[in-house]
Enzyme design. Structure first.
Site, mmCIF file in Angstrom:
data_model
loop_
_atom_site.group_PDB
_atom_site.id
_atom_site.type_symbol
_atom_site.label_atom_id
_atom_site.label_comp_id
_atom_site.label_asym_id
_atom_site.label_seq_id
_atom_site.Cartn_x
_atom_site.Cartn_y
_atom_site.Cartn_z
ATOM 1 N N TYR A 194 -104.513 79.525 -35.581
ATOM 2 C CA TYR A 194 -104.689 78.106 -35.570
ATOM 3 C C TYR A 194 -106.209 78.010 -35.662
ATOM 4 O O TYR A 194 -107.000 77.065 -36.299
ATOM 5 C CB TYR A 194 -104.279 77.049 -34.427
ATOM 6 C CG TYR A 194 -103.184 76.685 -34.454
ATOM 7 C CD1 TYR A 194 -102.035 77.436 -34.630
ATOM 8 C CD2 TYR A 194 -102.959 75.311 -34.551
ATOM 9 C CE1 TYR A 194 -100.730 76.878 -34.722
ATOM 10 C CE2 TYR A 194 -101.629 74.775 -34.753
ATOM 11 C CZ TYR A 194 -100.537 75.588 -34.712
ATOM 12 O OH TYR A 194 -99.381 74.975 -34.758
ATOM 13 N N LYS A 209 -94.888 89.781 -30.599
ATOM 14 C CA LYS A 209 -94.330 90.419 -31.979
ATOM 15 C C LYS A 209 -95.103 91.955 -31.782
ATOM 16 O O LYS A 209 -95.642 92.296 -32.885
ATOM 17 C CB LYS A 209 -94.443 89.876 -33.142
ATOM 18 C CG LYS A 209 -94.041 90.461 -34.306
ATOM 19 C CD LYS A 209 -92.408 90.180 -34.366
ATOM 20 C CE LYS A 209 -91.708 91.110 -35.602
ATOM 21 N NZ LYS A 209 -90.263 90.852 -35.542
ATOM 22 N N ASP A 262 -88.724 86.735 -32.531
ATOM 23 C CA ASP A 262 -87.370 86.671 -33.170
ATOM 24 C C ASP A 262 -86.093 86.633 -32.450
ATOM 25 O O ASP A 262 -85.338 85.876 -32.383
ATOM 26 C CB ASP A 262 -87.123 87.549 -34.527
ATOM 27 C CG ASP A 262 -87.500 89.338 -34.248
ATOM 28 O OD1 ASP A 262 -87.955 89.577 -32.870
ATOM 29 O OD2 ASP A 262 -87.379 90.307 -34.993
ATOM 30 N N ASP A 269 -95.620 76.901 -30.948
ATOM 31 C CA ASP A 269 -95.484 75.938 -31.815
ATOM 32 C C ASP A 269 -94.032 75.852 -32.278
ATOM 33 O O ASP A 269 -93.247 74.830 -32.051
ATOM 34 C CB ASP A 269 -96.334 75.933 -32.900
ATOM 35 C CG ASP A 269 -96.082 74.354 -33.862
ATOM 36 O OD1 ASP A 269 -96.116 73.430 -33.178
ATOM 37 O OD2 ASP A 269 -96.228 74.671 -34.999
ATOM 38 N N ASP A 298 -90.654 73.526 -30.705
ATOM 39 C CA ASP A 298 -89.434 72.346 -31.331
ATOM 40 C C ASP A 298 -88.220 72.951 -31.254
ATOM 41 O O ASP A 298 -87.417 72.046 -30.905
ATOM 42 C CB ASP A 298 -90.043 72.586 -32.611
ATOM 43 C CG ASP A 298 -90.889 71.466 -33.091
ATOM 44 O OD1 ASP A 298 -91.766 70.977 -32.246
ATOM 45 O OD2 ASP A 298 -90.818 71.037 -34.332
HETATM 46 C C1 IPM Z 1 -97.666 70.080 -32.114
HETATM 47 C C2 IPM Z 1 -97.722 69.929 -33.508
HETATM 48 C C3 IPM Z 1 -99.070 70.405 -34.023
HETATM 49 C C4 IPM Z 1 -99.419 71.818 -33.690
HETATM 50 C C5 IPM Z 1 -99.588 69.829 -35.049
HETATM 51 C C6 IPM Z 1 -99.445 68.255 -35.556
HETATM 52 C C7 IPM Z 1 -100.939 70.373 -35.557
HETATM 53 O O1 IPM Z 1 -97.042 70.351 -34.264
HETATM 54 O O2 IPM Z 1 -98.407 69.811 -31.225
HETATM 55 O O3 IPM Z 1 -96.704 71.015 -31.698
HETATM 56 O O4 IPM Z 1 -99.038 72.605 -34.609
HETATM 57 O O5 IPM Z 1 -99.959 72.163 -32.750
HETATM 58 MG MG MG Z 2 -95.369 71.680 -33.145
#
Ligand code: IPM
Ligand code: MG
Length: 356
Positions: free
Chosen positions: A143, A191, A223, A247, A251
């Site tokens: 990032y 990884k 993975d 990230d 999710d």
């Molecule tokens: C999160 C989001 C952010 C990230 C985006 C919106 C830049 O997906 O907070 O997980 O990737 O960190």
């Molecule tokens: Mg995210």
């Protein structure tokens, strides 16, 4: 009595509506426990681009620096998503905020809600009782690594993954400290079979682990971790990993509980800590009073606990949230076709619960 000075950044989309509920609840808790609440609102995200041309203006940064905690709603607007030529994007504000506040540790608890287990995409015997914490490194890796960009002819692009020993050490210490208060297991996800940065992560973890003799350390390739999260989520206690892996995995982890609208997060580090829902700005629902405010409300609970060490206050919010779910006072996303309530009705019900 204590005084709480908080910065309120509602942001875009459903941000303002869910923030309103979290604020009502924060006020109710402060009244109940006799704390004084001072809050100031700041601009961030698309709305800040539209008003002042900057998704994280310096006035907002100053406000955050001068507060004890930041409550953050959501940012993002579809008008920026498919426009590769947009010079400023709401997400840049978020990244700059993380960097300038030094928020290197993103804590995303994954917990289940008994009344919602049936909404999980996983079989209930797999997910029931799952309770772990993802700790994502938030200010390093791909990032932020430089160089990043394109070759002169535009046909080659590159990102750089960089981690220093110091960056890895501080996030691992955070993970071990949490594990020490929980079920005493840290899973370091990397990884290392391919990436040099991952090999440094693993080496640093091996150096640090002996300082926490009561915590077990497990190493797992990313993975495999992606697979294990859906196969055997109960095997995790504290999962720690670098920025991009975190990230993606968070999710994934957030939906196994049944609703993305329910999970809060905390970002901690060098300056003021920040509390925000895991979900995004959900622009389709903006202004309709239908969005689920629970993740935002639970973010306020995390704020009481982590930023102010007010455990009873946080626990009361959790109790009220669980009661609202049990009583079926829920927004349409989790109402299962049954009776649903608006964003503000859910907020009011929880306020009433806290007051009584
Ligand atoms: C999160 C989001 C952010 C990230 C985006 C919106 C830049 O997906 O907070 O997980 O990737 O960190
Ligand atoms: Mg995210």
């Amino acid at each position: 009595m204590k005084e709480l000075n908080i910065a309120v950044l509602a942001g875009d989309g459903i941000g303002p509506e869910i923030m309103e509920q979290a604020l009502k609840i924060t006020k109710a808790v402060c009244n109940k426990f006799g704390h004084k609440l001072n809050y100031k609102e700041g601009l961030t995200g698309a709305i800040a681009i539209d008003t002042v041309g900057d998704p994280y203006p310096s006035s907002t940064h100053e406000l955050c620096m001068n507060s004890d905690a930041v409550l953050f709603g959501a940012i993002g607007h579809p008008k920026f998503d498919n426009d590769p030529s947009a010079k400023v994007r709401p997400e840049q504000g978020l990244l700059r905020m993380r960097q300038m506040l030094g928020l290197y540790g993103n804590i995303r608890p994954v917990m289940t809600f008994p009344s919602l287990i049936h909404k999980s995409p996983l079989r209930s015997d797999i997910v029931e009782g799952a309770d772990f914490m993802c700790i994502r490194e938030l200010t390093g890796g791909l990032y932020f690594g430089r160089p990043q960009g394109r070759s002169e002819d535009g046909n080659t692009a590159y990102d750089t993954c960089v981690y220093t020993r110091e960056e890895i050490e501080r996030i691992l210490h955070l993970a071990y400290k949490f594990a020490g208060q929980r079920n005493k297991k840290v899973t370091v996800v990397d990884k290392a079979n391919v990436l040099a940065t991952s090999r440094l992560w693993r080496q640093v973890a091996q150096d640090i682990a002996p300082q926490y003799p009561d915590v077990e350390t497990e190493y797992m390739f990313v993975d495999n971790a992606a697979m294990r999260i859906i196969q055997w989520p109960k095997s995790f206690d504290v999962l720690v990993t670098e920025n991009l892996f975190g990230d993606i995995l968070t999710d994934e982890a957030s939906v196994i509980t049944g609703s993305l609208g329910l999970l809060p997060s905390a970002s901690v580090g060098i300056h003021t800590s920040l509390f925000e829902p895991i979900h995004g700005s959900y622009p389709q629902a903006a202004g309709k009073n239908i969005a689920n405010p629970i993740a935002m409300i639970l973010s306020a609970a995390l704020m009481f606990e982590y930023a102010f060490k007010m455990m009873e206050e946080g626990a009361l919010i959790r109790e009220a949230v669980n009661a609202s779910l049990e009583a079926g006072i829920v927004t349409e996303d989790i109402a299962d076709g049954g009776k649903s309530y608006s964003t503000s009705e859910v907020g009011e019900w929880i306020v009433n619960y806290i007051e009584k």
